[in-house]
Write a protein that holds these residues in place. Structure first.
Motif: not given
Length: 207
Positions: A131-144
């Motif tokens: 399993s792989v559980t994502a955090s919110a940081w990838p979305a933060a990179a997209i926002a940046g």
């Protein structure tokens, strides 16, 4: 807001977007769990996968965005157009790099699986991922990245109206010495001495 006043907001947006991307890159993006029996004694433990592993290109892209800030602050109207195009492309690359990791998290954590098991290759490592559980940081990179794109669009739309840089480069002009200044000062001194001598003799120099 007046277009000529958009310089500071555009530069600040670039700094925030690139900084957010760089911060996200240094944080934990995924929690990885290896399939049962793949690694003895670590089955129940989640392996943190940082953005530097899941999307290593983000660091270079974010630093390039920060470098654009200095260029935008000093560039003239013509160069701002080129920098605006570069900024839009740069922001789009940030969004794409982060989106690829979110879209295929198993591939993004593949280097971490290799480090944990010694198994390499996209197919073999994918079979070991439980399993792989994502955090919110990838979305933060997209926002940046989106913020950098918006800043680039603002540069393209308003950059030609921005005021010129306040920096001034002034040459130093050396004033030529006045050849007559010293003789004039000397002559005035001599006259004062002569007047004093006349007074000492009892003569009136004003006569």
């Amino acid at each position: 807001m007046n277009a000529s006043r958009m310089k500071s907001p555009a530069i600040i947006a670039t700094i925030v977007g690139a900084g957010l991307t760089l911060l996200s890159w240094s944080q934990n993006w995924f929690d990885l769990r290896i399939a049962d029996g793949a690694v003895a004694g670590t089955i129940a433990e989640a392996i943190p996968v940082a953005g530097s592993v899941a999307s290593p290109a983000l660091a270079a892209l974010a630093l390039a965005g920060l470098a654009l800030v200095a260029a935008l602050a000093l560039a003239g109207p013509g160069i701002r157009v080129v920098l605006g195009v570069l900024e839009v492309v740069l922001g789009a690359c940030i969004v794409f790099a982060a989106w690829v990791s979110i879209g295929d998290p198993v591939a993004a954590v593949s280097p971490a699986v290799t480090d944990a098991t010694g198994v390499s290759g996209a197919g073999p490592t994918a079979e070991l991922v439980a399993s792989v559980t994502a955090s919110a940081w990838p979305a933060a990179a997209i926002a940046g990245g989106v913020l950098v794109v918006i800043a680039g669009v603002v540069v393209l739309a308003t950059g030609h109206t921005w005021p010129a840089s306040s920096r001034r480069y002034r040459g130093v002009r050396l004033a030529e010495a006045d050849d007559h200044a010293e003789p004039t000062a000397r002559a005035a001194s001599d006259r004062a001495i002569d007047d004093w001598d006349e007074l000492s003799r009892g003569d009136d120099p004003t006569g």
